[in-house]
Design an enzyme around this catalytic site. Structure first.
Site, mmCIF file in Angstrom:
data_model
loop_
_atom_site.group_PDB
_atom_site.id
_atom_site.type_symbol
_atom_site.label_atom_id
_atom_site.label_comp_id
_atom_site.label_asym_id
_atom_site.label_seq_id
_atom_site.Cartn_x
_atom_site.Cartn_y
_atom_site.Cartn_z
ATOM 1 C CB VAL A 2 -0.952 0.028 1.220
ATOM 2 C CG1 VAL A 2 -1.991 -1.076 1.108
ATOM 3 C CG2 VAL A 2 -0.186 -0.085 2.534
ATOM 4 N N GLY A 5 8.598 3.733 0.018
ATOM 5 C CA GLY A 5 9.480 4.877 0.168
ATOM 6 C C GLY A 5 10.877 4.525 -0.276
ATOM 7 N N GLY A 6 11.826 5.427 0.010
ATOM 8 C CA GLY A 6 13.188 5.193 -0.424
ATOM 9 C C GLY A 6 13.833 4.005 0.250
ATOM 10 C CB SER A 8 10.457 1.276 4.448
ATOM 11 O OG SER A 8 9.787 2.518 4.304
ATOM 12 C CD GLU A 9 9.511 -3.322 -0.596
ATOM 13 O OE1 GLU A 9 10.128 -3.358 -1.667
ATOM 14 O OE2 GLU A 9 9.296 -4.327 0.120
ATOM 15 C CE LYS A 24 9.363 2.611 7.695
ATOM 16 N NZ LYS A 24 9.609 3.848 8.468
ATOM 17 C CG ASP A 121 10.265 12.724 5.577
ATOM 18 O OD1 ASP A 121 10.207 13.714 4.814
ATOM 19 O OD2 ASP A 121 10.204 11.553 5.167
#
Length: 308
Positions: A2, A5-6, A8-9, A24, A121
């Protein structure tokens, strides 16, 4: 999956008790020698926080990879709610609720934790939306502890998201609470305008919005999809808070305590009286520096999506 990122998934999953979770996973192609250290750092920070407006850690796992488990947010994140392909845009009461909730979450991280936490962030995709659209600040992968006796961190390399980076961080690697305050100011503008921090034509939201904020022409800022259905007092508070938060000099930005006061009381607040400054003119040093800082272009040797 869903989200991605740079480093992580994020996957949607289910537990045996019926709970829906977000998992994550540290990306397998992350070759960093410090990835275990970074994982433990994020685990330590997210496990330390406990607030209605921060993501809640359900658990972790180190079998066949490094995983953090959170409650799943049925309404996705703020980025998809504002910019995704939805039949109906977020109405004003929900937007105002989200702005207040994120401000409370940041105030908690900066002022109420045992150790000060700088998120580093803050952006729309890192604001999760619960069943009632109560926002939760997520993804503490770049977060830093800030010891009480320290005024700031000096961080290299520069990490974060283009469009939200404070000038002192982008230029000198200086990180403190005001780094998050700046990013929050951009987030407020995003909520107000419905525009991305940097759009597909490389237009910067702050450069576009600054003339309207300085002239007081607030109606030009407002997301047309709201169709004039908003509370004008609340709108003015958000614009006022955003204008203070995105000042180039960190010394002239309010703390999150003062931001909360601005969001709830507006011009009548002590924060507004204390932080009122002469309006910038088009030839002022601050505005010229500001424009110079945000006048950079997308490098021609990389893909636009990769750059954003």
């Amino acid at each position: 999956m869903v989200g991605q990122g740079g480093y992580s998934e994020v996957y949607k999953g289910n537990l045996s008790d019926g709970r829906t979770i977000a998992v994550k996973r540290l990306a397998k192609d992350n070759k960093s020698a410090n990835k275990e250290k970074e994982f433990l750092m994020e685990l330590g920070i997210i496990g330390h926080v406990c607030h209605p407006n921060t993501a809640t850690l359900v658990g972790c796992c180190i079998e066949n990879g490094l995983y953090l488990i959170f409650n799943f947010s049925q309404n996705g994140n703020l980025e998809s709610a504002l910019h995704g392909k939805r039949t109906k845009s977020l109405d004003w009461p929900v937007r105002y609720k989200i702005a207040l909730g994120v401000a409370r979450g940041l105030h908690y991280l900066h002022k109420c934790c045992k150790h000060r936490i700088i998120h580093r962030d803050i952006k729309a995709s890192n604001v999760l939306l619960g069943p009632d659209y109560e926002p939760q600040i997520a993804d503490f992968g770049l977060a830093k502890w800030l010891p009480n006796k320290w005024t700031h961190h000096a961080v290299i390399p520069i990490e974060g998201t283009f469009g939200y980076l404070a000038p002192e961080y982008f230029l000198n690697g200086i990180v403190d609470e005001k780094t998050d305050v700046f990013a929050f100011g951009v987030l407020l503008l995003e909520i107000i305008t419905g525009r991305k921090p940097v759009d597909s034509s490389q237009q910067n939201l702050l450069l576009w919005a600054k003339p309207f904020m300085e002239s007081g022409n607030i109606t030009e800022l407002i997301d047309p999809s709201l169709e004039d259905k908003y509370d004008s007092d609340q709108m003015h508070r958000l614009v006022l808070a955003s204008a203070y938060c995105v000042r180039q000099s960190s010394a002239w930005r309010p703390s999150m305590s003062e931001v909360l006061e601005l969001l709830t009381k507006g011009h009548d607040s002590e924060a507004a009286k204390n932080w009122r400054m002469p309006k910038c003119t088009s030839d002022s040093d601050e505005l010229n520096d500001f424009s110079m800082f945000f006048g950079y272009h997308v490098p021609t040797d990389i893909d636009l999506e990769e750059f954003l």
